[in-house]
Enzyme design. Structure first.
Site, PDB file in Angstrom:
ATOM      1  N   TRP A  93       0.886  -1.186   0.000  1.00  0.00           N
ATOM      2  CA  TRP A  93       0.000   0.000   0.000  1.00  0.00           C
ATOM      3  C   TRP A  93       0.912   1.220   0.000  1.00  0.00           C
ATOM      4  CZ3 TRP A  93      -4.347   2.376  -0.798  1.00  0.00           C
ATOM      5  CH2 TRP A  93      -4.819   3.417  -0.006  1.00  0.00           C
ATOM      6  N   SER A 110       1.077   4.284   0.789  1.00  0.00           N
ATOM      7  CA  SER A 110       0.214   5.104   1.636  1.00  0.00           C
ATOM      8  C   SER A 110       0.575   6.593   1.597  1.00  0.00           C
ATOM      9  CB  SER A 110       0.349   4.582   3.074  1.00  0.00           C
ATOM     10  OG  SER A 110      -0.042   5.554   4.017  1.00  0.00           O
ATOM     11  N   GLY A 111      -0.430   7.414   1.392  1.00  0.00           N
ATOM     12  CA  GLY A 111      -0.206   8.860   1.451  1.00  0.00           C
ATOM     13  C   GLY A 111       0.090   9.318   2.873  1.00  0.00           C
ATOM     14  N   PHE A 112      -0.560   8.679   3.815  1.00  0.00           N
ATOM     15  CA  PHE A 112      -0.346   9.012   5.225  1.00  0.00           C
ATOM     16  C   PHE A 112       1.109   8.730   5.606  1.00  0.00           C
ATOM     17  CE2 PHE A 112      -0.105   7.618   9.641  1.00  0.00           C
ATOM     18  CZ  PHE A 112      -0.741   8.637  10.321  1.00  0.00           C
ATOM     19  N   ASP A 142      -1.176  14.648   6.608  1.00  0.00           N
ATOM     20  CA  ASP A 142      -1.700  14.019   5.384  1.00  0.00           C
ATOM     21  C   ASP A 142      -2.903  14.830   4.892  1.00  0.00           C
ATOM     22  OD1 ASP A 142      -2.335  12.207   3.386  1.00  0.00           O
ATOM     23  OD2 ASP A 142      -3.270  10.768   4.754  1.00  0.00           O
ATOM     24  N   ARG A 144     -12.932   4.726  -3.407  1.00  0.00           N
ATOM     25  CA  ARG A 144     -12.993   4.737  -1.933  1.00  0.00           C
ATOM     26  C   ARG A 144     -14.041   5.727  -1.486  1.00  0.00           C
ATOM     27  NH1 ARG A 144      -7.646   6.060   1.750  1.00  0.00           N
ATOM     28  NH2 ARG A 144      -8.648   7.247   3.416  1.00  0.00           N
ATOM     29  N   HIS A 154     -14.097   3.118   4.150  1.00  0.00           N
ATOM     30  CA  HIS A 154     -13.243   3.438   5.295  1.00  0.00           C
ATOM     31  C   HIS A 154     -14.109   3.832   6.489  1.00  0.00           C
ATOM     32  CE1 HIS A 154      -9.498   3.871   7.138  1.00  0.00           C
ATOM     33  NE2 HIS A 154      -9.100   5.058   6.728  1.00  0.00           N
TER      34      HIS A 154
HETATM   35  C1  SPV Z   1      -3.306   6.112   4.036  1.00  0.00           C
HETATM   36  O1  SPV Z   1      -2.618   5.224   4.566  1.00  0.00           O
HETATM   37  O2  SPV Z   1      -2.807   7.106   3.504  1.00  0.00           O
HETATM   38  C2  SPV Z   1      -4.763   5.998   4.007  1.00  0.00           C
HETATM   39  C3  SPV Z   1      -5.415   5.234   5.080  1.00  0.00           C
HETATM   40  O3  SPV Z   1      -5.367   6.582   3.154  1.00  0.00           O
HETATM   41  S1  SPV Z   1      -5.887   6.357   6.293  1.00  0.00           S
HETATM   42  O4  SPV Z   1      -4.716   7.100   6.715  1.00  0.00           O
HETATM   43  O5  SPV Z   1      -6.454   5.580   7.379  1.00  0.00           O
HETATM   44  O6  SPV Z   1      -6.889   7.242   5.726  1.00  0.00           O
HETATM   45 MG    MG Z   2      -4.263   8.075   2.227  1.00  0.00          MG
END
Ligand code: SPV
Ligand code: MG
Length: 290
Positions: free
Chosen positions: A40, A42-44, A54, A155, A186
């Site tokens: 994944w 991930s943007g976060f 984020d 999503r 989510h």
């Molecule tokens: C990420 O990991 O960037 C996600 C999941 O989008 S969350 O941070 O839970 O939105």
């Molecule tokens: Mg994200």
């Protein structure tokens, strides 16, 4: 075989793909060695790596560069978290083409407005696009991919925004009708109930993707009992594990006034050499350095 096809095959073989967050080529390789089915992007996690919230501060180019670098170091299929698609449907077209070329297997696009606010934060400002506009973004992504196996995952943040299950189902159905291959729903509830209820009520054909960060009791047994879920994403466990490890080691070094105690608890320098493929460098030196 394309990365999208590899991911689809894994889901077909195993019923459920376990996808681990990664924010660097190193974390991607560690996830692969651990045995995960996919990564994944991930943007976060990448935001956290830059010390940033984020909230759409990390650019598409920064994220794309990292996806490319991860694809070079790991053969696992990459599910790219492209947030809102970096703008409207026109931006989504460009982003989809770029991520497919970068070697991703899938993109996940979320139905929030740009700039987005991270989903799990308490009292976050969560604004959603009109359903029709987001459906247009899904259609744009479908039209932009060149490989039909490159997955477009829509999503919905309806539960995150507090709009309830009915709205989440309405949005999921609209996104499926727009061509989405899967629906990521989510939730930030502390228990699985909200997502379990959504999945039970979902009667679309598109499989569901979940990110159970907020409700960690949602393990494989519970997921499989529900059916309909094709992918579970462990959304931020790479960066959280790193923070835990660094905090612990940093504080112990200062407390011990030296590295003598932590040394036996952290990986050896040789292990880092292995991950850097230093053996190959040595072999190449023998072959090519006159
Ligand atoms: C990420 O990991 O960037 C996600 C999941 O989008 S969350 O941070 O839970 O939105
Ligand atoms: Mg994200």
């Amino acid at each position: 075989m394309s990365q999208g096809k590899i991911l689809k095959n894994r889901i077909a073989e195993r019923g459920l793909a376990h996808v681990m967050a990664a924010h660097s080529p190193l974390s991607a390789r560690l996830a692969e060695e651990a045995g995960f089915d996919g990564l994944w992007a991930s943007g976060f996690e990448l935001s956290a790596l830059f010390g940033l919230a984020d909230v759409s501060l990390v650019s598409m180019t920064q994220h794309l560069d990292m996806v490319r670098a991860m694809a070079e170091q790991s053969s696992l299929p990459i599910v790219a978290d492209i947030d809102t698609g970096f703008g409207n449907a026109i931006n989504v077209i460009y982003a989809t083409q770029q991520y497919e070329r970068a070697g991703a297997a899938a993109v996940v696009i979320e139905d929030k407005t740009f700039p987005k606010v991270t989903s799990l934060v308490a009292d976050g400002r969560q604004e959603l696009l009109r359903v029709e506009e987001f459906a247009g973004k899904v259609r744009a992504a479908i039209a932009a991919r060149s490989d039909p196996d490159f997955l477009i995952i829509a999503r919905t943040e309806a539960l995150i925004a507090g709009l309830g299950e009915e709205e989440a189902l309405r949005r999921a159905a609209a996104y499926e009708a727009a061509g989405a291959d899967m629906i990521l729903v989510h939730s930030k509830q502390k228990t699985p109930d909200e997502v379990e209820s959504f999945v039970r009520a979902w009667n679309g054909r598109a499989p569901v993707v979940i990110v159970p960060t907020a409700y960690p009791e949602m393990n494989e047994t519970r997921i499989k009992a529900l059916g309909k879920i094709a992918m579970v994403i462990y959304g931020n466990h790479a960066v959280r594990a790193s923070i835990t490890a660094m905090k612990d080691v940093f504080s112990r070094i200062l407390k011990d006034r030296g590295i003598h105690n932590v040394d036996r608890d952290i990986v050896s320098v040789e292990e880092v050499f292995r991950l850097q493929k230093m053996d190959q460098v040595k072999a190449d030196e023998k072959r090519f350095l006159a």
